[in-house]
Design an enzyme around this catalytic site. Structure first.
Site, PDB file in Angstrom:
ATOM      1  N   ARG A 168      19.007 116.507  62.013  1.00 13.73           N
ATOM      2  CA  ARG A 168      18.124 115.692  61.173  1.00 13.73           C
ATOM      3  C   ARG A 168      17.023 116.611  60.642  1.00 13.73           C
ATOM      4  O   ARG A 168      16.494 117.463  61.373  1.00 13.73           O
ATOM      5  CB  ARG A 168      17.482 114.563  61.986  1.00 13.73           C
ATOM      6  CG  ARG A 168      18.420 113.416  62.331  1.00 13.73           C
ATOM      7  CD  ARG A 168      18.820 112.597  61.105  1.00 13.73           C
ATOM      8  NE  ARG A 168      19.669 111.458  61.419  1.00 13.73           N
ATOM      9  CZ  ARG A 168      21.001 111.473  61.424  1.00 13.73           C
ATOM     10  NH1 ARG A 168      21.663 112.592  61.142  1.00 13.73           N
ATOM     11  NH2 ARG A 168      21.688 110.377  61.701  1.00 13.73           N
ATOM     12  N   GLU A 197      15.676 113.047  52.063  1.00 11.29           N
ATOM     13  CA  GLU A 197      17.038 113.121  51.546  1.00 11.29           C
ATOM     14  C   GLU A 197      17.193 112.027  50.501  1.00 11.29           C
ATOM     15  O   GLU A 197      16.830 110.883  50.803  1.00 11.29           O
ATOM     16  CB  GLU A 197      18.059 112.935  52.668  1.00 11.29           C
ATOM     17  CG  GLU A 197      18.035 114.092  53.639  1.00 11.29           C
ATOM     18  CD  GLU A 197      19.082 113.986  54.753  1.00 11.29           C
ATOM     19  OE1 GLU A 197      19.907 113.051  54.708  1.00 11.29           O
ATOM     20  OE2 GLU A 197      19.061 114.833  55.653  1.00 11.29           O
ATOM     21  N   HIS A 238      23.909 116.522  53.303  1.00  8.93           N
ATOM     22  CA  HIS A 238      24.201 115.725  54.509  1.00  8.93           C
ATOM     23  C   HIS A 238      25.682 115.290  54.546  1.00  8.93           C
ATOM     24  O   HIS A 238      25.990 114.095  54.499  1.00  8.93           O
ATOM     25  CB  HIS A 238      23.275 114.508  54.589  1.00  8.93           C
ATOM     26  CG  HIS A 238      23.123 113.988  55.995  1.00  8.93           C
ATOM     27  ND1 HIS A 238      21.986 113.382  56.458  1.00  8.93           N
ATOM     28  CD2 HIS A 238      23.987 113.971  57.049  1.00  8.93           C
ATOM     29  CE1 HIS A 238      22.148 113.008  57.721  1.00  8.93           C
ATOM     30  NE2 HIS A 238      23.372 113.366  58.103  1.00  8.93           N
TER      31      HIS A 238
HETATM   32  C1  DGY Z   1      25.378 110.755  61.738  1.00 14.01           C
HETATM   33  O1  DGY Z   1      26.402 110.104  61.988  1.00 14.01           O
HETATM   34  O2  DGY Z   1      24.327 110.552  62.318  1.00 14.01           O
HETATM   35  C2  DGY Z   1      25.485 111.807  60.687  1.00 14.01           C
HETATM   36  O3  DGY Z   1      24.269 112.381  60.416  1.00 14.01           O
HETATM   37  C3  DGY Z   1      26.132 111.284  59.433  1.00 14.01           C
HETATM   38  O4  DGY Z   1      27.461 111.075  59.678  1.00 14.01           O
END
Ligand code: DGY
Length: 349
Positions: free
Chosen positions: A267, A296, A315
């Site tokens: 993240r 984002e 992402h």
């Molecule tokens: C998640 O699943 O948390 C990823 O960041 C996106 O698939």
């Protein structure tokens, strides 16, 4: 088929005036699920439709907040993604009949867990099924960054490729390198296994607890500072929780080798992004590969896009055809199980 006699009696809530937007599921007698965008993989949505009424936001884009608040009124379940913040306001807007949130993600930092628990709302998520896809993408990003793939391709396409040259587009190799893993959960371990196959010298990891799985790849547990000082590659796979927020700050980047490559597929908020930009601009570290940023999408005028030593992806860690379908099915199965009052395949406790 699951009917509304299970769990909270929605009808009684409507009668008491506690919920006023029940028309659709009340007419069919089936549970009502709100889906936050129109392009959720169909296989999961079809599963839901077999047993529930499904109300879907009309666009293949994140639902605007106002529409979201209106849309969830009176629903029994919300099928969401990491784009939607699930907080008190959303839970209030939904009403007391809301039984479950199913997020098509393993990350759950967008959900107020405490508030959900207080209200008895169950939460489904998608661990395990995206581990391999995310580990593969992490390796791709690591190599794209260290071997300068976007920069090299741009050069090749725009006339910068003049001849083979001994120092042209050189970068750090994984062979013989020390790799530091920050976070050693499912995804961290899957990355470590892949990293090991590149003949690295050492794998270090930083994690709250000792992990028995580390033995398999010979990974050594160290403290955060030691990992920063020793690693040629620092890979972030830790979840976003209050303790990890902006753990990569000015002081952390200053401890890293100036030849180090930093990779984040977790993240964006684990990183103080201004400190990272400063570190990249001033050669405090060698390069960075980011699949996640703050915010984002990253605004087009972000300095990160101007830096040759930074690779930014939108992402896409879990974005394989199969993985996204499986994530959608799991999200739907979680919701159905919760509505049915049974064990959810992947419940966040
Ligand atoms: C998640 O699943 O948390 C990823 O960041 C996106 O698939």
């Amino acid at each position: 088929m699951i009917y509304k006699t299970l769990a909270v009696s929605a009808a009684s809530l409507v009668r008491k005036g506690l919920v006023n937007n029940f028309s659709r599921n009340m007419s069919s007698g089936r549970f009502l699920v709100y889906v936050t965008r129109s392009d959720m993989p169909e296989c999961g949505i079809e599963l839901l439709k077999k047993q529930c009424e499904v109300k879907t936001w009309k666009d293949a884009a994140p639902v605007p907040r106002e529409e979201f608040l209106k849309g969830v009124a009176g629903v029994d379940a919300i099928y969401c993604s990491l784009n939607e913040k699930i907080d008190q306001e959303v839970l209030d807007a939904a009403g007391p009949q809301l039984k479950v949130i199913g997020t098509i993600s393993v990350g759950h930092d967008h959900i107020d867990l405490t508030e959900c628990r207080k209200r008895g709302i169950r939460i489904g998520y998608t661990p395990d099924v995206l581990t391999d896809a995310t580990a593969e993408l992490t390796m791709a990003l690591l190599l794209a960054t260290s071997r300068r793939l976007p920069e090299a391709q741009h050069d090749a396409k725009t006339g910068g490729w003049v001849s083979w040259a001994p120092q042209y587009m050189t970068g750090p190799g994984l062979n013989g390198a020390t790799v530091g893993m920050v976070g050693f959960g499912r995804i961290g371990q899957a990355v470590a296994r892949r990293v090991k196959s590149f003949n690295t010298a050492k794998i270090l990891y930083f994690s709250r607890s000792e992990r028995v799985e580390a033995k398999e790849v010979g990974a050594i547990k160290v403290n955060f500072e030691e990992l920063l000082r020793e690693s040629d590659f620092v890979i972030v796979c830790a979840p976003l929780v209050p303790e990890t927020k902006e753990m990569f700050n000015k002081s952390a980047f200053e401890k890293m080798k100036c030849s180090a490559v930093f990779v984040n597929t977790s993240r964006g908020a684990l990183v103080d992004q201004d400190a990272l930009i400063y570190a990249l601009e001033n050669n405090i570290i060698w390069g960075a590969g980011l699949d996640v940023t703050t915010p984002e999408p990253l605004p087009l005028d972000s300095p990160l896009f101007k830096l040759k030593n930074c690779v930014v992806l939108p992402h896409i860690g879990s974005a394989t055809f199969g993985t996204r379908n499986t994530m959608s099915e799991l999200t739907a199965s979680n919701i159905l199980a919760a509505l049915n009052g049974t064990k959810m395949p992947a419940e966040l406790k």
